[in-house]
Scaffold this motif. Structure first.
Motif, PDB file in Angstrom:
ATOM      1  N   HIS A  86       1.033  -0.772  -0.257  1.00  0.00           N
ATOM      2  CA  HIS A  86       0.461   0.011  -0.016  1.00  0.00           C
ATOM      3  C   HIS A  86       0.552   0.780  -0.316  1.00  0.00           C
ATOM      4  O   HIS A  86       0.701   2.168  -0.478  1.00  0.00           O
ATOM      5  CB  HIS A  86      -1.024  -0.204   1.007  1.00  0.00           C
ATOM      6  CG  HIS A  86       0.084  -0.073   2.518  1.00  0.00           C
ATOM      7  ND1 HIS A  86       0.421  -0.867   2.790  1.00  0.00           N
ATOM      8  CD2 HIS A  86      -0.246   1.522   3.664  1.00  0.00           C
ATOM      9  CE1 HIS A  86       0.778  -0.308   4.163  1.00  0.00           C
ATOM     10  NE2 HIS A  86       0.471   1.252   4.540  1.00  0.00           N
ATOM     11  N   ASP A  87       1.887   0.981   0.613  1.00  0.00           N
ATOM     12  CA  ASP A  87       2.831   2.135   0.342  1.00  0.00           C
ATOM     13  C   ASP A  87       4.531   2.793  -0.624  1.00  0.00           C
ATOM     14  O   ASP A  87       4.764   3.485  -0.607  1.00  0.00           O
ATOM     15  CB  ASP A  87       3.649   2.356   1.677  1.00  0.00           C
ATOM     16  CG  ASP A  87       2.562   2.916   3.218  1.00  0.00           C
ATOM     17  OD1 ASP A  87       1.577   3.642   2.734  1.00  0.00           O
ATOM     18  OD2 ASP A  87       3.149   2.685   4.061  1.00  0.00           O
ATOM     19  N   ARG A  90       4.692   5.842  -2.170  1.00  0.00           N
ATOM     20  CA  ARG A  90       5.475   7.069  -0.966  1.00  0.00           C
ATOM     21  C   ARG A  90       6.524   7.258  -1.790  1.00  0.00           C
ATOM     22  O   ARG A  90       7.685   6.893  -2.840  1.00  0.00           O
ATOM     23  CB  ARG A  90       5.807   6.444  -0.289  1.00  0.00           C
ATOM     24  CG  ARG A  90       4.533   6.605   0.717  1.00  0.00           C
ATOM     25  CD  ARG A  90       4.800   6.807   2.618  1.00  0.00           C
ATOM     26  NE  ARG A  90       4.049   7.079   3.231  1.00  0.00           N
ATOM     27  CZ  ARG A  90       2.981   8.531   3.898  1.00  0.00           C
ATOM     28  NH1 ARG A  90       4.308   9.585   2.636  1.00  0.00           N
ATOM     29  NH2 ARG A  90       2.259   8.337   3.666  1.00  0.00           N
ATOM     30  N   HIS A  99      -0.665   9.087  -2.383  1.00  0.00           N
ATOM     31  CA  HIS A  99       0.590   8.273  -2.413  1.00  0.00           C
ATOM     32  C   HIS A  99      -0.116   6.958  -3.021  1.00  0.00           C
ATOM     33  O   HIS A  99       0.128   5.771  -3.070  1.00  0.00           O
ATOM     34  CB  HIS A  99       1.744   7.870  -0.773  1.00  0.00           C
ATOM     35  CG  HIS A  99       1.064   7.476   0.199  1.00  0.00           C
ATOM     36  ND1 HIS A  99       0.234   8.249   0.984  1.00  0.00           N
ATOM     37  CD2 HIS A  99       1.234   6.250   0.289  1.00  0.00           C
ATOM     38  CE1 HIS A  99       0.586   7.188   2.033  1.00  0.00           C
ATOM     39  NE2 HIS A  99       0.410   6.448   1.990  1.00  0.00           N
ATOM     40  N   HIS A 128      -6.720   3.844   0.910  1.00  0.00           N
ATOM     41  CA  HIS A 128      -5.895   4.148   2.571  1.00  0.00           C
ATOM     42  C   HIS A 128      -5.331   4.814   2.790  1.00  0.00           C
ATOM     43  O   HIS A 128      -5.905   5.398   3.781  1.00  0.00           O
ATOM     44  CB  HIS A 128      -5.028   3.210   2.836  1.00  0.00           C
ATOM     45  CG  HIS A 128      -3.206   3.536   2.174  1.00  0.00           C
ATOM     46  ND1 HIS A 128      -3.107   3.395   1.135  1.00  0.00           N
ATOM     47  CD2 HIS A 128      -2.397   4.191   2.984  1.00  0.00           C
ATOM     48  CE1 HIS A 128      -1.761   3.856   1.411  1.00  0.00           C
ATOM     49  NE2 HIS A 128      -1.293   4.306   2.582  1.00  0.00           N
ATOM     50  N   ASP A 161      -2.794  -0.883   9.028  1.00  0.00           N
ATOM     51  CA  ASP A 161      -2.223   0.096   8.231  1.00  0.00           C
ATOM     52  C   ASP A 161      -1.971   1.518   9.336  1.00  0.00           C
ATOM     53  O   ASP A 161      -0.721   2.038  10.568  1.00  0.00           O
ATOM     54  CB  ASP A 161      -2.751   1.176   7.312  1.00  0.00           C
ATOM     55  CG  ASP A 161      -1.297   2.098   6.735  1.00  0.00           C
ATOM     56  OD1 ASP A 161      -0.717   1.971   7.354  1.00  0.00           O
ATOM     57  OD2 ASP A 161      -2.105   2.821   6.086  1.00  0.00           O
TER      58      ASP A 161
HETATM   59 FE   LIG Z   1      -0.004   4.888   3.395  1.00  0.00          FE
END
Ligand SMILES: [Fe+2]
Ligand SMILES: [Fe+2]
Length: 199
Positions: A86-87, A90, A99, A128, A161
């Protein structure tokens, strides 16, 4: 500071032993353990805050929250892919609503998913990092048709998260979405004390 994968199945978890026993005895624990071990570390954002340590913990919390709602294995796999990647969109460690959308744009190449499963994962990833009220809009954007599945996965991802916000001292459990999630705050603090901000 250590990677969770090095000790998750073996450690003496003290007061959290019953919780970890429940998880490692769950019929889908093999999926959770494989998800932890299969994280493609080379694609993760390199950061003490949003890097490998955060991602492993998010996969762990996603597994526990999924167990609590008896998430079926096909959705568990999607959720844990979301937790893992999910990140990846970034570009810094700052507040950045976009992001998640950048992570979603990379999801197909990294997960190999297609069709509705890919659309669900992309929507959950994008959602998210934006306001909770935008879920319907994000699902429309990604042409999700199995919306019930997507809503469940997206909210589990946000809470998995969210539980790791303890690493920032910024977890307000009133914002969590799943009934069992707030109760895991002390556990999340404990897990962070074991793993810390590893890349
Ligand atoms: Fe995130
Ligand atoms: Fe995250």
């Amino acid at each position: 500071m250590k990677y969770l994968t090095e000790f998750v199945g073996g450690k003496n978890w003290g007061e959290y032993a019953p919780l970890m026993k429940r998880l490692t005895s769950w019929q889908h624990w093999d999926i959770c353990l494989a998800a932890l071990r299969d994280i493609k570390r080379e694609v993760l954002y390199k950061s003490h805050i949003h890097g490998g340590g955060h991602i492993e913990r998010t996969v762990l919390y996603g597994s526990i929250l999924a167990m609590d709602v008896c998430l079926p294995p096909e959705d568990l796999r999607l959720l844990l892919l979301c937790c893992s990647y999910h990140d990846i969109g970034r570009v810094n460690d700052l507040v950045d609503d976009l992001h998640g959308a950048r992570s979603a744009a990379k999801a197909e190449a990294i997960t190999g998913l297609s069709g509705e499963e890919l659309r669900i994962v992309m929507a959950a990833m994008e959602y998210h990092s934006v306001d909770d009220r935008l879920l319907e809009k994000v699902m429309e954007k990604h042409s999700v048709t199995e919306k019930d599945r997507c809503v469940r996965i997206a909210k589990l991802l946000k809470d998995a998260d969210g539980l790791d916000r303890v690493r920032l001292g910024l977890l307000d459990v009133r914002y969590l979405r799943n009934p069992t999630a707030p109760g895991y705050k002390p556990f999340a603090e404990y897990v962070f004390s074991l793993t810390g901000n590893v890349f």
